[in-house]
Design a protein around this motif. Structure first.
Motif, PDB file in Angstrom:
ATOM      1  N   PRO A  16      -0.336  -2.590  16.924  1.00  0.00           N
ATOM      2  CA  PRO A  16       0.127  -3.361  15.603  1.00  0.00           C
ATOM      3  C   PRO A  16      -0.601  -2.920  14.578  1.00  0.00           C
ATOM      4  CG  PRO A  16      -1.420  -4.947  16.733  1.00  0.00           C
ATOM      5  CD  PRO A  16      -1.378  -3.597  17.417  1.00  0.00           C
ATOM      6  N   VAL A  17       0.258  -3.095  13.370  1.00  0.00           N
ATOM      7  CA  VAL A  17      -0.398  -2.670  11.853  1.00  0.00           C
ATOM      8  C   VAL A  17      -0.137  -3.933  11.154  1.00  0.00           C
ATOM      9  CG1 VAL A  17       0.163  -1.145   9.912  1.00  0.00           C
ATOM     10  CG2 VAL A  17       0.338  -0.340  12.097  1.00  0.00           C
ATOM     11  N   THR A  18      -1.278  -4.120  10.579  1.00  0.00           N
ATOM     12  CA  THR A  18      -1.301  -5.233   9.417  1.00  0.00           C
ATOM     13  C   THR A  18      -1.288  -4.813   8.146  1.00  0.00           C
ATOM     14  OG1 THR A  18      -2.397  -6.766  11.115  1.00  0.00           O
ATOM     15  CG2 THR A  18      -2.446  -7.492   8.874  1.00  0.00           C
ATOM     16  N   LYS A  19      -0.392  -5.357   7.279  1.00  0.00           N
ATOM     17  CA  LYS A  19      -0.227  -5.052   5.624  1.00  0.00           C
ATOM     18  C   LYS A  19      -0.440  -6.161   4.983  1.00  0.00           C
ATOM     19  CE  LYS A  19       2.249  -2.589   2.209  1.00  0.00           C
ATOM     20  NZ  LYS A  19       3.757  -1.899   1.832  1.00  0.00           N
ATOM     21  N   GLN A  20      -1.329  -6.018   4.133  1.00  0.00           N
ATOM     22  CA  GLN A  20      -1.582  -7.249   3.218  1.00  0.00           C
ATOM     23  C   GLN A  20      -1.283  -6.819   1.666  1.00  0.00           C
ATOM     24  OE1 GLN A  20      -5.408  -8.866   4.162  1.00  0.00           O
ATOM     25  NE2 GLN A  20      -4.444 -10.608   4.965  1.00  0.00           N
ATOM     26  N   GLY A  21      -0.712  -7.926   0.713  1.00  0.00           N
ATOM     27  CA  GLY A  21      -0.638  -7.542  -0.671  1.00  0.00           C
ATOM     28  C   GLY A  21      -1.538  -8.602  -1.366  1.00  0.00           C
ATOM     29  N   LEU A  22      -2.198  -8.204  -2.259  1.00  0.00           N
ATOM     30  CA  LEU A  22      -3.061  -9.061  -3.021  1.00  0.00           C
ATOM     31  C   LEU A  22      -2.805  -8.989  -4.379  1.00  0.00           C
ATOM     32  CD1 LEU A  22      -6.592  -8.759  -1.142  1.00  0.00           C
ATOM     33  CD2 LEU A  22      -4.714 -10.597  -0.760  1.00  0.00           C
ATOM     34  N   GLN A  23      -2.443 -10.379  -4.977  1.00  0.00           N
ATOM     35  CA  GLN A  23      -2.106 -10.173  -6.580  1.00  0.00           C
ATOM     36  C   GLN A  23      -3.289 -11.057  -7.240  1.00  0.00           C
ATOM     37  OE1 GLN A  23       0.602  -8.580  -7.674  1.00  0.00           O
ATOM     38  NE2 GLN A  23       1.081  -8.114  -5.769  1.00  0.00           N
ATOM     39  N   ARG A  24      -3.363 -10.652  -8.532  1.00  0.00           N
ATOM     40  CA  ARG A  24      -4.551 -11.143  -9.276  1.00  0.00           C
ATOM     41  C   ARG A  24      -3.840 -11.977 -10.257  1.00  0.00           C
ATOM     42  NH1 ARG A  24      -9.396  -7.612 -11.255  1.00  0.00           N
ATOM     43  NH2 ARG A  24      -7.992  -6.743 -12.573  1.00  0.00           N
ATOM     44  N   THR A  25      -4.392 -13.193 -10.653  1.00  0.00           N
ATOM     45  CA  THR A  25      -3.938 -14.047 -11.649  1.00  0.00           C
ATOM     46  C   THR A  25      -5.088 -14.101 -12.561  1.00  0.00           C
ATOM     47  OG1 THR A  25      -2.337 -15.189 -10.508  1.00  0.00           O
ATOM     48  CG2 THR A  25      -2.858 -16.257 -12.540  1.00  0.00           C
ATOM     49  N   PRO A  82       3.054   3.184   7.045  1.00  0.00           N
ATOM     50  CA  PRO A  82       3.798   3.112   8.479  1.00  0.00           C
ATOM     51  C   PRO A  82       4.745   2.148   8.523  1.00  0.00           C
ATOM     52  CG  PRO A  82       1.439   2.232   8.458  1.00  0.00           C
ATOM     53  CD  PRO A  82       1.700   2.693   7.152  1.00  0.00           C
ATOM     54  N   VAL A  83       4.520   1.088   7.627  1.00  0.00           N
ATOM     55  CA  VAL A  83       5.790  -0.079   7.634  1.00  0.00           C
ATOM     56  C   VAL A  83       6.350  -0.001   6.540  1.00  0.00           C
ATOM     57  CG1 VAL A  83       4.236  -1.410   9.207  1.00  0.00           C
ATOM     58  CG2 VAL A  83       4.086  -1.643   6.686  1.00  0.00           C
ATOM     59  N   GLY A  84       6.733   1.088   5.631  1.00  0.00           N
ATOM     60  CA  GLY A  84       7.341   1.266   4.430  1.00  0.00           C
ATOM     61  C   GLY A  84       8.567   2.179   4.237  1.00  0.00           C
ATOM     62  N   ASN A  85       9.185   2.301   3.355  1.00  0.00           N
ATOM     63  CA  ASN A  85      10.218   3.189   2.868  1.00  0.00           C
ATOM     64  C   ASN A  85       9.415   4.273   2.043  1.00  0.00           C
ATOM     65  OD1 ASN A  85      12.175   4.893   2.165  1.00  0.00           O
ATOM     66  ND2 ASN A  85      13.771   3.039   1.697  1.00  0.00           N
ATOM     67  N   VAL A 211      13.119   6.944   4.047  1.00  0.00           N
ATOM     68  CA  VAL A 211      12.353   8.121   4.773  1.00  0.00           C
ATOM     69  C   VAL A 211      11.176   7.421   5.492  1.00  0.00           C
ATOM     70  CG1 VAL A 211      11.049   9.969   4.349  1.00  0.00           C
ATOM     71  CG2 VAL A 211      13.246   9.826   3.288  1.00  0.00           C
ATOM     72  N   GLU A 212      10.884   7.770   6.444  1.00  0.00           N
ATOM     73  CA  GLU A 212       9.738   7.196   7.314  1.00  0.00           C
ATOM     74  C   GLU A 212       9.001   8.386   7.963  1.00  0.00           C
ATOM     75  OE1 GLU A 212      10.773   3.196   9.247  1.00  0.00           O
ATOM     76  OE2 GLU A 212      12.766   4.406   8.954  1.00  0.00           O
ATOM     77  N   ALA A 213       7.410   8.335   8.141  1.00  0.00           N
ATOM     78  CA  ALA A 213       6.835   9.708   8.538  1.00  0.00           C
ATOM     79  C   ALA A 213       6.486   9.129  10.242  1.00  0.00           C
ATOM     80  CB  ALA A 213       5.544   9.577   8.162  1.00  0.00           C
ATOM     81  N   GLN A 214       7.796   9.171  10.832  1.00  0.00           N
ATOM     82  CA  GLN A 214       7.829   8.872  12.190  1.00  0.00           C
ATOM     83  C   GLN A 214       9.082   9.433  12.855  1.00  0.00           C
ATOM     84  OE1 GLN A 214       7.514   4.439  11.734  1.00  0.00           O
ATOM     85  NE2 GLN A 214       9.768   4.303  11.831  1.00  0.00           N
ATOM     86  N   GLY A 225      10.989   0.903  -8.047  1.00  0.00           N
ATOM     87  CA  GLY A 225      10.025   1.845  -8.680  1.00  0.00           C
ATOM     88  C   GLY A 225       9.037   2.382  -7.836  1.00  0.00           C
ATOM     89  N   ALA A 226       8.703   1.840  -6.938  1.00  0.00           N
ATOM     90  CA  ALA A 226       7.359   2.190  -6.004  1.00  0.00           C
ATOM     91  C   ALA A 226       7.815   2.491  -4.574  1.00  0.00           C
ATOM     92  CB  ALA A 226       6.203   1.038  -6.091  1.00  0.00           C
ATOM     93  N   GLY A 227       7.640   3.514  -3.950  1.00  0.00           N
ATOM     94  CA  GLY A 227       7.856   3.692  -2.432  1.00  0.00           C
ATOM     95  C   GLY A 227       6.527   3.546  -1.799  1.00  0.00           C
ATOM     96  N   GLY A 228       6.569   4.063  -0.455  1.00  0.00           N
ATOM     97  CA  GLY A 228       5.726   3.996   0.554  1.00  0.00           C
ATOM     98  C   GLY A 228       4.510   5.278   0.516  1.00  0.00           C
ATOM     99  N   VAL A 229       4.531   5.982  -0.285  1.00  0.00           N
ATOM    100  CA  VAL A 229       3.485   6.990  -0.573  1.00  0.00           C
ATOM    101  C   VAL A 229       2.513   6.574  -1.528  1.00  0.00           C
ATOM    102  CG1 VAL A 229       3.344   9.477  -1.380  1.00  0.00           C
ATOM    103  CG2 VAL A 229       5.547   8.759  -0.208  1.00  0.00           C
TER     104      VAL A 229
END
Length: 261
Positions: A16-25, A82-85, A211-214, A225-229
């Motif tokens: 498994p791969v775990t991805k997290q996104g953290l935002q700051r306020t 690995p879990v994005g476009n 597009v995926e690297a797999q 406006g943002a991709g997985g690179v």
């Protein structure tokens, strides 16, 4: 170009791969006791935990070599989610991220396979095959999978293009997801062109380019406006603990972070 290595099987990562996104306020406390709160997009952090179980010696050596070249957390490298476009603007072929042929006509607002109107009709009015392409800053010798939904009422085929390789598909009147897996084999290249083409006079409707690297396609992920690179990713720690389970079997948990918004 320093890039997080791909596995020898052509997979992007061991799961498994775990991805997290953290935002700051940001909270500004005023003298009268009131507060002003606003989002700070520059403080956003994306992080991945790659639980790499069963790495071969060659795969571990490649990761360790990158770790040494970047001095752990100090240096940056390109990381392909690995879990994005990997593409930008996956449904907006008129956006600046895409290049359309000079005689290609694009019509947005076409009904798509999800029951909305986010597909695009592509008509090639020229005398040679043409379509839409996007150039990504990614290695030229990785395995990639390019996928899209396509349909046509004109009998036109659609050709998916990955750098110097391509594959054509006969599109029907119903939406079908087609995909093309390819390794361009361009060692040393730092960009790869991805796209879809139709023959002269052809017409096809497209939706959800990915597009995926797999080796194969996963569930579709819409991008804007943002991709997985991630060109400025870092290791999330100055230490990686690796366990040798055998002569050619290694386990490690690899932390990667990126502060790009």
């Amino acid at each position: 170009m320093l890039v997080f290595p791909q596995l020898t099987t052509g997979a992007a990562a061991l799961y498994p791969v775990t991805k997290q996104g953290l935002q700051r306020t940001v909270v500004n406390a005023l003298a009268d006791g009131s507060t002003v709160v606003y989002a700070d997009p520059d403080g956003a952090i994306a992080g991945w935990a790659l639980r790499a179980t069963g790495l071969t010696l060659a795969e571990w050596n490649a990761i360790e070599s990158l770790f040494q070249q970047t001095a752990g957390m100090a240096g940056t490298f390109t990381f392909l989610d690995p879990v994005g476009n990997l593409l930008l603007q996956s449904e907006n072929f008129s956006a600046g991220a895409w290049t359309a042929g000079a005689l290609v006509q694009l019509t947005a607002g076409i009904g798509d396979p999800f029951g909305t109107t986010r597909a695009t009709r592509l008509v090639n009015t020229g005398q040679a095959s043409a379509g839409v392409t996007q150039i990504l800053n990614v290695p030229g010798n990785f395995q990639y999978c390019l996928s899209a939904w396509a349909r046509t009422t004109s009998g036109s085929a659609v050709t998916l293009v990955v750098a110097n390789t391509s594959k054509s598909f006969a599109a029907g009147t119903q939406w079908t997801r087609v995909y093309f897996s390819s390794n361009p084999g361009q060692a040393g290249a730092t960009t790869v062109t991805f796209g879809a083409q139709v023959v002269a006079g052809g017409s096809v409707e497209l939706f959800g380019m990915q597009v995926e690297a797999q080796l194969g396609p996963s569930d579709y992920k819409i991008t804007g406006g943002a991709g997985g690179v991630y060109p400025n990713a870092r290791f999330g720690s100055d230490q990686i603990t690796v366990t040798a389970q055998g002569t050619d079997v290694y386990d490690a948990v690899i932390q990667i972070v990126s502060t790009e918004s």
